[in-house]
Design a protein around this motif. Structure first.
Motif, mmCIF file in Angstrom:
data_model
loop_
_atom_site.group_PDB
_atom_site.id
_atom_site.type_symbol
_atom_site.label_atom_id
_atom_site.label_comp_id
_atom_site.label_asym_id
_atom_site.label_seq_id
_atom_site.Cartn_x
_atom_site.Cartn_y
_atom_site.Cartn_z
ATOM 1 N N LEU A 186 -9.983 2.913 3.004
ATOM 2 C CA LEU A 186 -9.351 1.773 2.338
ATOM 3 C C LEU A 186 -7.837 1.885 2.414
ATOM 4 C CD1 LEU A 186 -11.505 1.718 -0.934
ATOM 5 C CD2 LEU A 186 -11.924 0.444 1.196
ATOM 6 N N GLY A 187 -7.198 0.732 2.350
ATOM 7 C CA GLY A 187 -5.741 0.701 2.226
ATOM 8 C C GLY A 187 -5.353 -0.383 1.241
ATOM 9 N N TYR A 188 -4.112 -0.331 0.803
ATOM 10 C CA TYR A 188 -3.578 -1.368 -0.088
ATOM 11 C C TYR A 188 -2.994 -2.500 0.744
ATOM 12 C CZ TYR A 188 -3.661 2.722 -3.183
ATOM 13 O OH TYR A 188 -4.038 3.830 -3.889
ATOM 14 N N HIS A 189 -2.976 -3.702 0.151
ATOM 15 C CA HIS A 189 -2.443 -4.843 0.897
ATOM 16 C C HIS A 189 -1.743 -5.850 -0.024
ATOM 17 C CE1 HIS A 189 -1.931 -7.347 4.340
ATOM 18 N NE2 HIS A 189 -2.840 -8.253 4.038
ATOM 19 N N GLY A 190 -1.169 -5.338 -1.103
ATOM 20 C CA GLY A 190 -0.383 -6.197 -1.997
ATOM 21 C C GLY A 190 -1.219 -6.767 -3.128
ATOM 22 N N GLU A 191 -0.772 -6.539 -4.347
ATOM 23 C CA GLU A 191 -1.560 -6.999 -5.492
ATOM 24 C C GLU A 191 -1.598 -8.526 -5.576
ATOM 25 O OE1 GLU A 191 -3.579 -5.145 -7.246
ATOM 26 O OE2 GLU A 191 -4.215 -6.980 -8.259
ATOM 27 N N HIS A 192 -0.584 -9.202 -5.043
ATOM 28 C CA HIS A 192 -0.603 -10.671 -4.990
ATOM 29 C C HIS A 192 -0.442 -11.174 -3.557
ATOM 30 C CE1 HIS A 192 0.880 -9.346 -8.943
ATOM 31 N NE2 HIS A 192 0.141 -10.333 -9.425
ATOM 32 N N MET A 225 -7.958 -3.096 4.381
ATOM 33 C CA MET A 225 -6.781 -3.288 3.534
ATOM 34 C C MET A 225 -7.093 -4.324 2.458
ATOM 35 S SD MET A 225 -4.728 -1.212 5.095
ATOM 36 C CE MET A 225 -4.275 -0.533 6.694
ATOM 37 N N LEU A 226 -7.070 -3.882 1.200
ATOM 38 C CA LEU A 226 -7.503 -4.725 0.083
ATOM 39 C C LEU A 226 -6.315 -5.266 -0.701
ATOM 40 C CD1 LEU A 226 -10.399 -2.483 -1.283
ATOM 41 C CD2 LEU A 226 -10.590 -4.449 0.243
ATOM 42 N N ASP A 227 -6.221 -6.578 -0.745
ATOM 43 C CA ASP A 227 -5.223 -7.243 -1.580
ATOM 44 C C ASP A 227 -5.870 -7.622 -2.921
ATOM 45 O OD1 ASP A 227 -6.652 -8.925 0.431
ATOM 46 O OD2 ASP A 227 -5.962 -10.540 -0.884
ATOM 47 N N ARG A 228 -5.049 -7.896 -3.902
ATOM 48 C CA ARG A 228 -5.509 -8.400 -5.205
ATOM 49 C C ARG A 228 -6.587 -7.498 -5.826
ATOM 50 N NH1 ARG A 228 -4.735 -12.750 -1.592
ATOM 51 N NH2 ARG A 228 -3.143 -14.202 -2.328
ATOM 52 N N VAL A 229 -6.376 -6.209 -5.706
ATOM 53 C CA VAL A 229 -7.369 -5.239 -6.166
ATOM 54 C C VAL A 229 -7.603 -5.343 -7.671
ATOM 55 C CG1 VAL A 229 -7.806 -2.770 -6.414
ATOM 56 C CG2 VAL A 229 -6.885 -3.650 -4.268
ATOM 57 N N GLY A 230 -6.524 -5.652 -8.400
ATOM 58 C CA GLY A 230 -6.631 -5.685 -9.859
ATOM 59 C C GLY A 230 -7.558 -6.765 -10.383
ATOM 60 N N THR A 231 -7.849 -7.771 -9.568
ATOM 61 C CA THR A 231 -8.722 -8.865 -10.017
ATOM 62 C C THR A 231 -10.086 -8.840 -9.326
ATOM 63 O OG1 THR A 231 -7.696 -10.337 -8.389
ATOM 64 C CG2 THR A 231 -6.810 -10.401 -10.630
ATOM 65 N N MET A 232 -10.433 -7.712 -8.705
ATOM 66 C CA MET A 232 -11.740 -7.623 -8.057
ATOM 67 C C MET A 232 -12.857 -7.568 -9.088
ATOM 68 S SD MET A 232 -10.964 -5.278 -4.688
ATOM 69 C CE MET A 232 -12.542 -4.510 -4.738
ATOM 70 N N GLU A 233 -13.942 -8.243 -8.776
ATOM 71 C CA GLU A 233 -15.089 -8.228 -9.675
ATOM 72 C C GLU A 233 -16.058 -7.120 -9.259
ATOM 73 O OE1 GLU A 233 -16.668 -12.179 -9.766
ATOM 74 O OE2 GLU A 233 -14.776 -13.009 -10.525
ATOM 75 N N SER A 257 -7.686 -1.511 11.752
ATOM 76 C CA SER A 257 -7.687 -1.944 10.354
ATOM 77 C C SER A 257 -8.003 -3.433 10.254
ATOM 78 C CB SER A 257 -6.363 -1.599 9.662
ATOM 79 O OG SER A 257 -5.252 -2.027 10.396
ATOM 80 N N PHE A 258 -8.478 -3.792 9.088
ATOM 81 C CA PHE A 258 -8.796 -5.191 8.779
ATOM 82 C C PHE A 258 -8.072 -5.564 7.490
ATOM 83 C CE2 PHE A 258 -12.267 -3.854 11.469
ATOM 84 C CZ PHE A 258 -12.582 -4.977 12.217
ATOM 85 N N ASP A 259 -7.479 -6.750 7.463
ATOM 86 C CA ASP A 259 -6.688 -7.199 6.310
ATOM 87 C C ASP A 259 -7.386 -8.335 5.563
ATOM 88 O OD1 ASP A 259 -4.842 -5.512 7.455
ATOM 89 O OD2 ASP A 259 -3.247 -7.010 7.609
ATOM 90 N N ASP A 260 -7.143 -8.388 4.268
ATOM 91 C CA ASP A 260 -7.475 -9.503 3.364
ATOM 92 C C ASP A 260 -8.921 -9.433 2.870
ATOM 93 O OD1 ASP A 260 -4.940 -10.274 3.980
ATOM 94 O OD2 ASP A 260 -5.488 -12.070 5.101
ATOM 95 N N ARG A 261 -9.057 -9.132 1.602
ATOM 96 C CA ARG A 261 -10.397 -8.904 1.067
ATOM 97 C C ARG A 261 -11.236 -10.182 0.941
ATOM 98 N NH1 ARG A 261 -11.389 -10.175 -4.283
ATOM 99 N NH2 ARG A 261 -9.602 -10.224 -5.720
ATOM 100 N N ALA A 262 -10.632 -11.338 1.217
ATOM 101 C CA ALA A 262 -11.431 -12.560 1.301
ATOM 102 C C ALA A 262 -12.536 -12.410 2.351
ATOM 103 C CB ALA A 262 -10.535 -13.745 1.652
ATOM 104 N N HIS A 263 -12.365 -11.427 3.255
ATOM 105 C CA HIS A 263 -13.324 -11.235 4.345
ATOM 106 C C HIS A 263 -14.306 -10.090 4.077
ATOM 107 C CE1 HIS A 263 -10.643 -14.015 6.196
ATOM 108 N NE2 HIS A 263 -9.667 -13.157 6.295
#
Ligand SMILES: [Zn+2]
Length: 249
Positions: free
Chosen positions: A92-98, A67-75, A40-46
């Motif tokens: 995909l996985g979740y990684h915390g909305e904040h 693993m995608l964090d901050r999904v609610g603010t994705m463009e 797995s890979f973490d942090d959608r900044a990447h």
């Protein structure tokens, strides 16, 4: 408390290796269990790194879980990159909305799930997406937080940090149980070759095993892509499959 936690976080890799021998003798799963590696890979900044790397993994039949964090603010441009990952067969996985650590947040487990998990699930659902795993941000977790997450998500992935009960170690026998530790592949923690080759060899001796590994960016202080590809190729010839979380028992 903080000092104790930091000390534990510093020494965990050594502890993991020392406890490995005992772990191999304490497995209650079927001996015909598979040889699976969960990457797995973490942090959608990447995301840009991941999009570039995704085809090389797919060519080797490797399913990675991003693993995608901050999904609610994705463009929209972010969702397009996510779609590229999916088109290559990845998960995909979740990684915390904040990206808020569970314990550090000071929130009750239920409140943390409400704030960090449910909004991401809603954003996924609005695009007909779902995920069956959540990677705890910063590996910051307690058994109570995991129990609350498991009310809404099937599995939890932790880092290899300090142990608590009912957690499947990152190099486990059969991968049963919903909470799994993963060992880092990042260069900043010693890289792809620091732990995995030795653990894979040990698991091959037992004939089965489920191994969890994770990284962040591709290149630099993150995962060395050449080293990972080399490990993937070598491991596959020895019978390992690189699978998504839906392949676990
Ligand atoms: Zn993270």
């Amino acid at each position: 408390m903080v000092a104790v936690f930091m000390l534990a976080a510093t020494v965990w890799p050594q502890m993991s290796m020392f406890s490995l021998a005992g772990m191999l003798q304490d497995e209650g799963c079927d001996a015909d269990a598979p040889m699976h590696i969960l990457l797995s890979f973490d942090d959608r900044a990447h995301l840009d790194d991941w999009v570039e790397f995704a085809p090389m993994l797919a060519e080797r039949n490797v399913v990675a879980t991003f693993m995608l964090d901050r999904v609610g603010t994705m463009e929209e441009s972010d969702w397009q990159k996510v779609q590229v990952l999916l088109d290559h067969g990845h998960a995909l996985g979740y990684h915390g909305e904040h990206h808020l650590g569970a314990e550090a947040s000071g929130l009750t487990p239920e409140a943390w799930v409400q704030q960090e998990v449910l909004p991401s699930m809603d954003a996924f659902a609005s695009r007909n997406l779902s995920a069956e795993v959540l990677a705890m941000p910063r590996g910051d977790s307690t058994a109570e937080h995991e129990a609350a997450v498991l009310e809404v998500v099937e599995r939890v992935r932790l880092t290899a940090g300090p142990a608590h009960e009912d957690v499947t170690p990152w190099a486990s026998g059969c991968g049963e149980g919903p909470v799994h530790k993963a060992v880092s592949l990042d260069e900043r923690w010693g890289g792809v070759d620091r732990w995995l080759p030795e653990v894979l060899a040990l698991r091959e001796g037992a004939g089965f095993g489920v191994v969890h590994a994770y990284g962040h960016e591709v290149g630099g202080e993150g995962v060395d892509p050449d080293a990972l590809i080399e490990l993937i190729d070598a491991s596959q010839t020895r019978g390992w499959s690189w699978v998504g979380y839906d392949a676990l028992p």
